[in-house]
Design a protein around this motif. Structure first.
Motif, mmCIF file in Angstrom:
data_model
loop_
_atom_site.group_PDB
_atom_site.id
_atom_site.type_symbol
_atom_site.label_atom_id
_atom_site.label_comp_id
_atom_site.label_asym_id
_atom_site.label_seq_id
_atom_site.Cartn_x
_atom_site.Cartn_y
_atom_site.Cartn_z
ATOM 1 N N MET A 29 0.832 -1.204 0.000
ATOM 2 C CA MET A 29 0.000 0.000 0.000
ATOM 3 C C MET A 29 0.867 1.255 0.000
ATOM 4 O O MET A 29 0.583 2.214 -0.715
ATOM 5 C CB MET A 29 -0.950 0.002 1.200
ATOM 6 N N VAL A 30 1.917 1.253 0.800
ATOM 7 C CA VAL A 30 2.831 2.394 0.846
ATOM 8 C C VAL A 30 3.497 2.579 -0.518
ATOM 9 O O VAL A 30 3.592 3.697 -1.027
ATOM 10 C CB VAL A 30 3.885 2.204 1.960
ATOM 11 N N HIS A 31 3.926 1.499 -1.123
ATOM 12 C CA HIS A 31 4.546 1.566 -2.451
ATOM 13 C C HIS A 31 3.555 2.119 -3.475
ATOM 14 O O HIS A 31 3.905 2.974 -4.293
ATOM 15 C CB HIS A 31 5.035 0.180 -2.857
ATOM 16 N N TRP A 32 2.331 1.650 -3.448
ATOM 17 C CA TRP A 32 1.299 2.112 -4.377
ATOM 18 C C TRP A 32 1.023 3.599 -4.185
ATOM 19 O O TRP A 32 0.910 4.342 -5.161
ATOM 20 C CB TRP A 32 0.025 1.297 -4.176
ATOM 21 N N LEU B 231 1.498 6.635 -6.829
ATOM 22 C CA LEU B 231 0.374 7.505 -7.151
ATOM 23 C C LEU B 231 0.757 8.969 -6.994
ATOM 24 O O LEU B 231 0.464 9.793 -7.865
ATOM 25 C CB LEU B 231 -0.822 7.171 -6.254
ATOM 26 N N MET B 232 1.437 9.309 -5.918
ATOM 27 C CA MET B 232 1.849 10.695 -5.697
ATOM 28 C C MET B 232 2.863 11.142 -6.749
ATOM 29 O O MET B 232 2.804 12.266 -7.235
ATOM 30 C CB MET B 232 2.420 10.865 -4.288
ATOM 31 N N GLU B 233 3.785 10.267 -7.113
ATOM 32 C CA GLU B 233 4.772 10.622 -8.120
ATOM 33 C C GLU B 233 4.107 10.822 -9.481
ATOM 34 O O GLU B 233 4.425 11.767 -10.202
ATOM 35 C CB GLU B 233 5.844 9.550 -8.233
ATOM 36 N N ALA B 234 3.167 9.952 -9.835
ATOM 37 C CA ALA B 234 2.473 10.097 -11.115
ATOM 38 C C ALA B 234 1.673 11.390 -11.153
ATOM 39 O O ALA B 234 1.638 12.077 -12.177
ATOM 40 C CB ALA B 234 1.546 8.903 -11.338
#
Length: 73
Positions: A24-27, A31-34
């Motif tokens: 979840m943290v990785h996702w 998401l924030m980077e995208a």
């Protein structure tokens, strides 16, 4: 036959929960980077051709420029 001192649910539950939390943290990081990259693309698309030329970016290469480290374009 194997014997365990701890309930099986306790052993696998903590490992499963930590893996789920890590995914979840990785996702969320992705998401924030995208989202931030999408903001950069939008900002560059709003620039004039003269501004883009000063930056050394062609209008047709905006997405390639923003994602160049990810897709190696």
């Amino acid at each position: 036959m194997a014997f365990f001192n701890e309930p099986l649910a306790t052993i696998t539950h903590s490992g499963l929960m930590s893996r789920i939390a890590a995914r979840m943290v990785h996702w969320l990081d992705q998401l924030m980077e995208a989202r931030s990259r999408s903001d950069v693309v939008a900002r560059l698309e709003n620039c004039s051709d003269a501004d883009l030329k000063r930056m050394g970016v062609a209008r047709s290469d905006i997405v390639r420029h923003v994602y160049r480290d990810v897709y190696y374009l």
